[in-house]
Each structure stands twice: as C-alpha cells, then as structure tokens.
Motif scaffolding. Structure first.
Motif, short mmCIF file in Angstrom:
data_model
loop_
_atom_site.label_atom_id
_atom_site.label_comp_id
_atom_site.label_asym_id
_atom_site.label_seq_id
_atom_site.Cartn_x
_atom_site.Cartn_y
_atom_site.Cartn_z
N LYS A 62 79.29 25.13 50.57
CA LYS A 62 79.85 24.87 51.89
C LYS A 62 80.82 23.71 51.76
O LYS A 62 80.65 22.82 50.91
CB LYS A 62 78.76 24.58 52.89
CG LYS A 62 77.86 25.78 53.17
CD LYS A 62 76.86 25.48 54.26
CE LYS A 62 76.02 26.73 54.54
NZ LYS A 62 75.02 26.49 55.60
N PRO B 49 87.75 24.55 50.77
CA PRO B 49 88.07 25.98 50.59
C PRO B 49 89.19 26.21 49.58
O PRO B 49 89.21 27.25 48.90
CB PRO B 49 88.46 26.42 52.00
CG PRO B 49 87.67 25.53 52.90
CD PRO B 49 87.67 24.19 52.21
N THR C 92 88.25 27.22 46.05
CA THR C 92 87.74 28.56 45.74
C THR C 92 88.60 29.13 44.62
O THR C 92 89.82 29.23 44.75
CB THR C 92 87.81 29.46 46.97
OG1 THR C 92 86.89 28.98 47.95
CG2 THR C 92 87.46 30.90 46.62
N THR D 112 83.05 29.94 45.21
CA THR D 112 83.53 30.20 46.56
C THR D 112 83.11 29.05 47.46
O THR D 112 81.93 28.69 47.48
CB THR D 112 82.96 31.52 47.11
OG1 THR D 112 83.33 32.59 46.24
CG2 THR D 112 83.51 31.80 48.51
N THR E 185 83.04 27.90 51.35
CA THR E 185 83.19 28.46 52.72
C THR E 185 83.33 27.35 53.76
O THR E 185 83.04 26.17 53.48
CB THR E 185 81.98 29.31 53.08
OG1 THR E 185 80.80 28.49 53.02
CG2 THR E 185 81.81 30.46 52.08
#
Lengths: 115, 115
Positions: free
Chosen positions: A14, A83, A86, A113, A115
């Motif tokens: 996150k 982000p 990523t 990844t 998010t």
C-alpha cells in the motif's frame, strides 16, 4: 548453480509502506545492480555497487536506498512506497570491468505493485 | 549521454526462417561494448551476444549474429533458422569503457515465432 537469487517474486504494497528487496549471488562477482523494468521504458538502472562497501546512483535512484551487505548480497529498500514504483525489479551481478569479459547475470525479477 | 533505440516494438517470424532485429545507438565515445539480451516469459535476462566496438569483425554465436556498422551506429541482431524457443523480448544494450560500470538498455523488441 543458483546464480542470482531475488526474493520475493511478487509483492503488493500500500502507498506509504516500506519493504526491502533481497538479492544474493553465488558467483563471487564484484559488481551488483538494481534495475527496474517498465512497459515501453526498457530497463533503467536504479543503483549499483562496483565493489563491496561502495554504492552509486544510477538513472532513477529517487525513492530508493541500497545496502551492499557483503560481497554476496545487495538489497534495495523502498522507505515509503508510491504507485509510481509499481514495476518489475531485477537484480544483476557481474565480475566487473572489463565489460568484454563480464556480462551481466540477472535474477528472475520481483513484480511489485503499489496500490 | 549515450542512448539506445530499438524502433521495432514487435517482430514476427516463421519457424526456420531468418529475422533481423534493429538497434541504433548514440555516443561520442570511440570504444565501447554492445550487447543483445534475451528475456523469455520466465523474465530471466540471458546474454545472447556481445560486440566490442574496436573489433571490425561481426560477432556470431551459433544461430545468432550481428551486423555492426560503427559509422552508422547500428547494431542489428540476425537470428537464423528461428526456433519456437527464440520467442522472447530482445534488448539491445550499450556499455561504456569508462569506470561507470553502467549498462544502458533499449526499450526492447518482442519477437514472436510462428510454427
């Protein structure tokens, strides 16, 4: 014949979380590298370590830190993931210069990844 | 700064046929190294072939050969007798002779091989 080993293979974070990507090589190579691979961008160098105890910035170092723990290990840390980070991350190693005798050996990559 | 350009995002070839992948680069240096790396779906980067700029003779490795045109700054990869296992992303890369120990990659060409 492990070569270059990266962990983990996949990771979901996150925004704001931190994590460390681990890399180890068993070829007694002097130089180690971290690259990121994004669609349409090829591989871009984040940081590299020409020898144990030294690290240098590559093309895209912002948001990352590295540690050359010993000759075998070179870790990449994201202190506060975004982000934009990523990507697929590759660790690589080589004997070092001269380049004609020391091609890069890559790990299998880590798909991250955020998010 | 050096740059590497691969103008073909995708190429396809019939099994047993020959295909050529293009790569151009820009540099002010007179001596350097050039590489082609293969990245299959497993994501492992594999060195296919390398060329030393001071050598006029084109490098060859079994079915893989290069056409190195130093004046034109062109470094194309020819794959003869294409096999299904040749399907992958192919990256052209440049390395300076200096002590920066950096490898600069192009954006890659995805090669499809049809039976």
């Amino acid at each position: 014949n492990a070569g270059v080993t990266q962990t983990p293979k996949f990771q979901v974070l996150k925004t704001g979380q931190s994590m460390t990507l681990q890399c180890a090589q068993d070829m007694n190579h002097n130089s180690m590298y971290w690259y990121r691979q994004d669609p349409g961008m090829g591989l871009r160098l984040i940081y590299y370590s020409a020898s144990e105890g030294t690290t240098d910035k590559g093309e895209v170092p912002n948001g990352y830190n590295v540690s050359r723990l010993n000759k075998r290990e070179f870790s990449l840390r994201l202190e506060s993931a975004a982000p934009s980070q990523t990507s697929v991350y590759f660790c690589a190693s080589s004997e070092g210069a001269p380049r004609r005798k020391s091609p890069l050996h890559f790990g299998n990559g880590t798909r991250l990844t955020v998010t | 700064a050096q740059t590497v350009t691969q103008s073909q995002p995708e190429m396809s070839v019939q099994e047993a046929e020959t295909v050529t992948l293009s790569c151009t680069y820009d540099t002010s240096e007179s001596d350097y190294y050039l590489f082609w790396y293969k990245q299959p779906p497993s994501r492992q980067m594999i060195l296919v072939i390398r060329q030393e700029a001071y050598k006029q003779q084109n490098a060859t490795e079994n079915r893989f050969s290069v056409n190195f045109q130093k004046a034109a700054k062109s470094f194309s990869l020819k794959i003869s007798d294409s096999q299904l296992g040749d399907a992958a992303m192919y990256f052209c890369a440049y390395s300076s002779l200096g002590d920066t120990d950096k490898l600069i990659f192009g954006t890659g060409t995805r090669l499809q091989v049809f039976p």
